[in-house]
Design a protein around this motif. Structure first.
Motif, PDB file in Angstrom:
ATOM      1  N   LEU A 100      -3.538  -9.227   4.071  1.00  0.00           N
ATOM      2  CA  LEU A 100      -2.678  -8.821   3.160  1.00  0.00           C
ATOM      3  C   LEU A 100      -3.435  -8.133   2.037  1.00  0.00           C
ATOM      4  CD1 LEU A 100       0.298 -10.953   2.500  1.00  0.00           C
ATOM      5  CD2 LEU A 100       0.473  -8.788   3.554  1.00  0.00           C
ATOM      6  N   TYR A 101      -4.473  -8.689   1.461  1.00  0.00           N
ATOM      7  CA  TYR A 101      -5.163  -7.980   0.364  1.00  0.00           C
ATOM      8  C   TYR A 101      -5.747  -6.879   0.889  1.00  0.00           C
ATOM      9  CZ  TYR A 101      -9.461  -7.244  -2.516  1.00  0.00           C
ATOM     10  OH  TYR A 101     -10.199  -6.606  -3.203  1.00  0.00           O
ATOM     11  N   ASP A 102      -6.246  -6.652   2.011  1.00  0.00           N
ATOM     12  CA  ASP A 102      -6.867  -5.506   2.672  1.00  0.00           C
ATOM     13  C   ASP A 102      -5.779  -4.372   2.835  1.00  0.00           C
ATOM     14  OD1 ASP A 102      -9.571  -6.582   2.666  1.00  0.00           O
ATOM     15  OD2 ASP A 102      -9.243  -7.042   4.882  1.00  0.00           O
ATOM     16  N   LEU A 103      -4.878  -4.760   3.085  1.00  0.00           N
ATOM     17  CA  LEU A 103      -3.548  -3.721   3.338  1.00  0.00           C
ATOM     18  C   LEU A 103      -3.251  -3.093   1.749  1.00  0.00           C
ATOM     19  CD1 LEU A 103      -0.983  -5.400   5.803  1.00  0.00           C
ATOM     20  CD2 LEU A 103      -2.633  -3.234   6.292  1.00  0.00           C
ATOM     21  N   VAL A 104      -3.068  -4.112   0.744  1.00  0.00           N
ATOM     22  CA  VAL A 104      -2.800  -3.648  -0.284  1.00  0.00           C
ATOM     23  C   VAL A 104      -3.843  -2.486  -1.058  1.00  0.00           C
ATOM     24  CG1 VAL A 104      -2.420  -4.604  -2.790  1.00  0.00           C
ATOM     25  CG2 VAL A 104      -1.325  -5.468  -0.728  1.00  0.00           C
ATOM     26  N   ARG A 105      -4.909  -3.146  -0.898  1.00  0.00           N
ATOM     27  CA  ARG A 105      -6.161  -2.404  -1.487  1.00  0.00           C
ATOM     28  C   ARG A 105      -6.152  -1.062  -0.956  1.00  0.00           C
ATOM     29  NH1 ARG A 105     -12.060  -4.726  -0.376  1.00  0.00           N
ATOM     30  NH2 ARG A 105     -11.286  -3.899   1.792  1.00  0.00           N
ATOM     31  N   LYS A 106      -5.926  -0.736   0.310  1.00  0.00           N
ATOM     32  CA  LYS A 106      -6.075   0.405   0.986  1.00  0.00           C
ATOM     33  C   LYS A 106      -4.731   1.387   0.522  1.00  0.00           C
ATOM     34  CE  LYS A 106      -8.571  -1.346   4.921  1.00  0.00           C
ATOM     35  NZ  LYS A 106      -8.504  -1.869   6.127  1.00  0.00           N
ATOM     36  N   THR A 107      -3.777   0.811  -0.055  1.00  0.00           N
ATOM     37  CA  THR A 107      -2.553   1.550   0.026  1.00  0.00           C
ATOM     38  C   THR A 107      -2.735   2.331  -1.294  1.00  0.00           C
ATOM     39  OG1 THR A 107      -1.112   0.014   0.830  1.00  0.00           O
ATOM     40  CG2 THR A 107      -0.081   1.498  -0.549  1.00  0.00           C
TER      41      THR A 107
END
Length: 247
Positions: free
Chosen positions: A151-158
């Motif tokens: 989830l952290y990776d998804l949030v960081r890329k948004t």
């Protein structure tokens, strides 16, 4: 004038988000465990589903995140609960699997999948100025930690402000997600740490609405309704004007 109508010209219109683990509309109470513990999971109630739908209608949400929704099985008489709720709400669209109903402001959706755990689906709903991730994390602590990293990776890329919401299954306490929140720059809309589970006598904070710093929470509520073993979360929010200008 209600609070949802008071946004200034330089802010996005207020959004009301409702998150609810409805436990397949199987209801609550002692009858759920008859004739054997957990037997209630094998049968759904149209009456409970109708009560849940009526409750959601009364809240007039812009986006609804539903968790543990039956999309059509013998348990429900082949009724797709997401479609039933969506059609009852009128102008809403429904999204894949056991999650998610959303309003027309949604510009698109993406489906992501955790590598670990039985509960793997993540729905990403993209509005004009915010991305909302709807999740149901694993019951296993180790799997939840892997899922939070993903989830952290998804949030960081948004590039947009984000909300991560759903049933986090944090039976060990909210300290489980502290490092995730700090790393991802997210805050808990439930600033008082109000419990959402079990609905009849809430003791644990399992359900969360986490938001990035560009989002202002105007109102947060956990209504005392016992149509499921979880209580619903309601959050009214806007995007800060400086975040909209930056976008």
């Amino acid at each position: 004038m209600t609070m949802r109508e008071t946004a200034g010209a330089d802010t996005m219109p207020p959004v009301r988000l409702l998150i609810y683990n409805i436990r397949y509309a199987t209801g609550t109470g002692p009858a759920f465990h008859l004739p054997v513990p957990g037997a209630g999971y094998l049968r759904s109630s149209r009456q409970v589903l109708s009560r849940i739908t009526d409750f959601i209608k009364q809240q007039d949400p812009d986006v609804v995140g539903l968790i543990e929704v039956d999309t059509g099985s013998i348990r429900t008489g082949m009724v797709n609960q997401a479609d039933f709720i969506g059609q009852s709400l009128g102008h809403y669209s429904t999204f894949e699997c056991k999650y998610g109903v959303a309003a027309p402001r949604v510009r698109g959706e993406r489906f992501h999948y955790f590598d670990t755990g039985i509960k793997r689906l993540i729905i990403e709903l993209e509005l004009d100025d915010v991305a909302i991730f709807l999740v149901h994390l694993s019951l296993k602590f180790r799997h939840r930690q892997y899922q939070l990293r993903y989830l952290y990776d998804l949030v960081r890329k948004t590039p947009k402000p984000v909300i991560v919401a759903g049933d986090f299954n944090t039976y060990w306490g909210d300290h489980e997600i502290y490092l995730f929140m700090q790393a991802a720059g997210l805050s808990n809309a439930n600033v008082r740490g109000l419990p959402s589970y079990p609905s009849r006598s809430p003791r644990k904070e399992l359900d969360f609405i986490l938001h990035s710093a560009q989002i202002t929470v105007n109102r947060f509520e956990i209504p005392d309704v016992q149509f499921s073993d979880h209580l619903p979360l309601i959050c009214d929010f806007t995007i800060r004007a400086d975040a909209l200008k930056a976008a």
